[in-house]
Design an enzyme around this catalytic site. Structure first.
Site, mmCIF file in Angstrom:
data_model
loop_
_atom_site.group_PDB
_atom_site.id
_atom_site.type_symbol
_atom_site.label_atom_id
_atom_site.label_comp_id
_atom_site.label_asym_id
_atom_site.label_seq_id
_atom_site.Cartn_x
_atom_site.Cartn_y
_atom_site.Cartn_z
ATOM 1 C CB SER A 1 0.584 -36.178 5.729
ATOM 2 O OG SER A 1 0.228 -37.523 5.592
ATOM 3 C CG HIS B 1 10.225 -35.009 2.233
ATOM 4 N ND1 HIS B 1 9.906 -34.918 0.896
ATOM 5 C CD2 HIS B 1 9.502 -36.056 2.710
ATOM 6 C CE1 HIS B 1 9.036 -35.869 0.580
ATOM 7 N NE2 HIS B 1 8.776 -36.580 1.653
ATOM 8 N NE ARG C 1 9.434 -42.138 4.427
ATOM 9 C CZ ARG C 1 8.478 -41.250 4.694
ATOM 10 N NH1 ARG C 1 8.267 -40.208 3.903
ATOM 11 N NH2 ARG C 1 7.731 -41.392 5.783
ATOM 12 C CG ASP C 2 8.831 -37.641 6.667
ATOM 13 O OD1 ASP C 2 8.990 -36.582 6.038
ATOM 14 O OD2 ASP C 2 7.724 -37.974 7.160
ATOM 15 C CG HIS D 1 4.419 -40.664 10.070
ATOM 16 N ND1 HIS D 1 5.729 -41.064 9.833
ATOM 17 C CD2 HIS D 1 4.293 -39.475 9.431
ATOM 18 C CE1 HIS D 1 6.351 -40.162 9.090
ATOM 19 N NE2 HIS D 1 5.507 -39.181 8.822
ATOM 20 C CE1 TYR E 1 -1.167 -34.893 0.379
ATOM 21 C CE2 TYR E 1 -3.302 -33.913 -0.052
ATOM 22 C CZ TYR E 1 -2.524 -35.033 0.149
ATOM 23 O OH TYR E 1 -3.079 -36.259 0.126
ATOM 24 C CG HIS F 1 4.777 -34.535 9.672
ATOM 25 N ND1 HIS F 1 5.976 -34.176 9.110
ATOM 26 C CD2 HIS F 1 4.458 -35.719 9.114
ATOM 27 C CE1 HIS F 1 6.353 -35.087 8.233
ATOM 28 N NE2 HIS F 1 5.453 -36.051 8.204
#
Lengths: 344, 344
Positions: B169, B19, B15-16, B198, B289, B200
């Site tokens: 994120s 990207h 899923r991630d 979660h 972002y 990063h």
């Protein structure tokens, strides 16, 4: 949040990073990389064969160029940082130290296995007499309990070391391990002796372990562009610069210049980046020397066992360099265990 | 050392990780990777477009294959883990949720910006009615103070969420940031609601932040093989497995199988690995972002300023998706500052 201390960062791209490219940096590479690092604001730039002065041999791997030429190239461009060389007594000798000082080396880092600080005595005393800054480098420091490591560090301080490093050669430490060892050294050493920390990234913890070291009193941290270094590499300089700035640590590093040096100067000069792969992860997990890897794979094939089990067992037994014959004993024992389990 | 808790690991490679390969995993890739992950012992395997169900569009990037086919492929091979899908209200709709449940999805993760938990209400209530396990996913969680984030998490719990995640994120958190946010959620939520984290890896801290989250009470951790994921990627599963084992955490993961899945199953299926490069490091440092990146580079060129300064300023202003017009304002202000500085 700890109070903001002043952290001096020693770059090891041109020394530990040599391992990752089989010691093949050219004089031009060294000139370009050292100039960029000097501009980033690191306090020390180490230039040596991966295994230190005199390491360019059939045993440790021949370098692309003569070590004096590499040091001269760095000396031409380094203005602010202290030019540094690594020496492992037994590979390098006192004459090497004298020679590179004449070429402009100002700091000598003298490395021993963590239990053998005493073999650094002569080199350190001589280096002090020469007026060099002297840094002790206690390798594979995860193998010793904090108080025992502090005893070894005190020996180095008694020989004249200005700084003693806790060196996580195998990348085997958790943050709490780094903290406990640096703390023990900080408490055992006089205030005039700084404590440093050298991380490897095998467990993905180089930045966090460096932070833990700083929290415990370390004022010297090793890093390299893109983490270039042996195994899974070292603390990536540009990432440390960013994370340390977020944490309010004063490092003197220019973050954008560090990013640019990593991406525009270093990246095009290396064929591949370091990564945490199965081999380097296993070494970090087991806490053993990378030199055991090939032997373990060979023994695994011979005895029909998993090389990782051999390495983990060697880690438990705290086997050190020179004890490679233990690998066959361990492989045989594992084979017998496996047969016994199958027979049950 | 904290007492050994039981940590359930949700894998997000499919899923991630989408990207990182522009959503190009094939049905065969999903089958092979999901089977390997199931054998590793992860508790959940998430299979979706990087932006969740319904994400395969011109705006978010077309996937290689139909999402139903990908989910069916995973369903064929997954025996132990719960098959999971991600949904961002606005991109995916309630019908998507119903459809994938019929294909065998057992857990739905519903993601909103950290300040907008309320838009998950309808989806969560419907998911609960359907009998799905419901996980709330509070994205860009570094932008909210711990107590405000806990308030949003309580909203999700009131809609029926079984688990609420703190989602970093932008990879912008330090361990102390992760700890504080997870701790606030843990204290604010009923004992029946689990807390997840979660990470990063933009600041090189995914493993350390996951440890901090566990120390603060998280019992769900996201990871992916080789850290495959957006930006600098996620917590690398195989590295987490090794480091967690060293730390005495019970994860149910088989370390060797995780290493082998990363190297033998995932690695040959991706053209390149994720890394911490200038762009992803800047995003983590600025805390913005990734969708701002291209706009910032364009504005930087137009106004003759450094794109990184634009991104850092956007981070300070806590600009969110949809406010891209702010980028030009920031670039213009930086240009004026630069001119004023030059005129002095």
């Amino acid at each position: 949040m700890p109070k903001a201390p002043r952290i001096a960062v020693t770059d090891v791209t041109l020394r530990d990073g040599m391992h990752a490219i089989r010691h093949q940096f050219s004089v031009d590479d060294v000139r370009a990389i050292a100039a960029a690092l000097d501009d980033v604001g690191v306090s020390h730039i180490e230039v040596s064969h991966g295994d230190g002065l005199g390491g360019s041999t059939i045993q440790y791997g021949f370098a692309k160029e003569n070590e004096d030429d590499l040091i001269r190239a760095a000396r031409e461009v380094v203005r602010r940082a202290r030019l540094t060389a690594l020496l492992l007594p037994g590979i390098g000798i006192i004459e090497d130290m004298k020679r590179v000082q004449k070429l402009g080396v100002e700091t000598i880092r003298i490395a021993t296995h963590c239990t053998e600080a005493d073999i650094s005595e002569q080199h350190m005393r001589e280096a002090k007499k020469l007026g060099l800054e002297v840094v002790g480098f206690l390798m594979m420091a995860h193998m010793l309990a904090p108080e025992d490591l502090a005893h070894q560090a005190r020996l180095m301080a008694s020989y004249g070391a200005d700084v003693v490093y806790v060196v996580d050669s195998a990348g085997a430490m958790l943050p709490e391990d780094a903290y406990a060892r640096v703390k023990a050294l900080r408490e055992a050493l006089p205030d005039t002796v700084e404590v440093g920390f050298h991380a490897h990234h095998n467990l993905g913890l180089s930045i966090a372990n460096s932070f833990a070291a700083v929290d415990a009193g370390a004022t010297r941290i090793d890093a390299s562009l893109k983490g270039l270094g042996a195994g899974a590499g070292n603390t990536p300089l540009e990432v440390f610069a960013a994370a340390a700035a977020k944490r309010g640590l004063e490092t003197g590093l220019d973050l954008y210049k560090a990013m640019d040096a990593a991406e525009d100067v270093l990246r095009p000069r290396v064929p591949r980046l370091v990564e945490i792969d199965r081999a380097s992860l296993t070494l970090g997990y087991a806490g053993v020397y990378s030199s055991f890897l090939l032997h373990a794979y060979r023994a695994a094939e011979q005895f029909g066992v998993d090389a990782r089990d051999i390495l983990v067992e060697l880690g438990k037994k705290k086997v050190v360099g020179g004890q490679e014959d233990m690998i066959l004993d361990v492989a045989l024992a594992l084979k017998k265990q496996k047969e016994a389990a199958a027979a049950r």
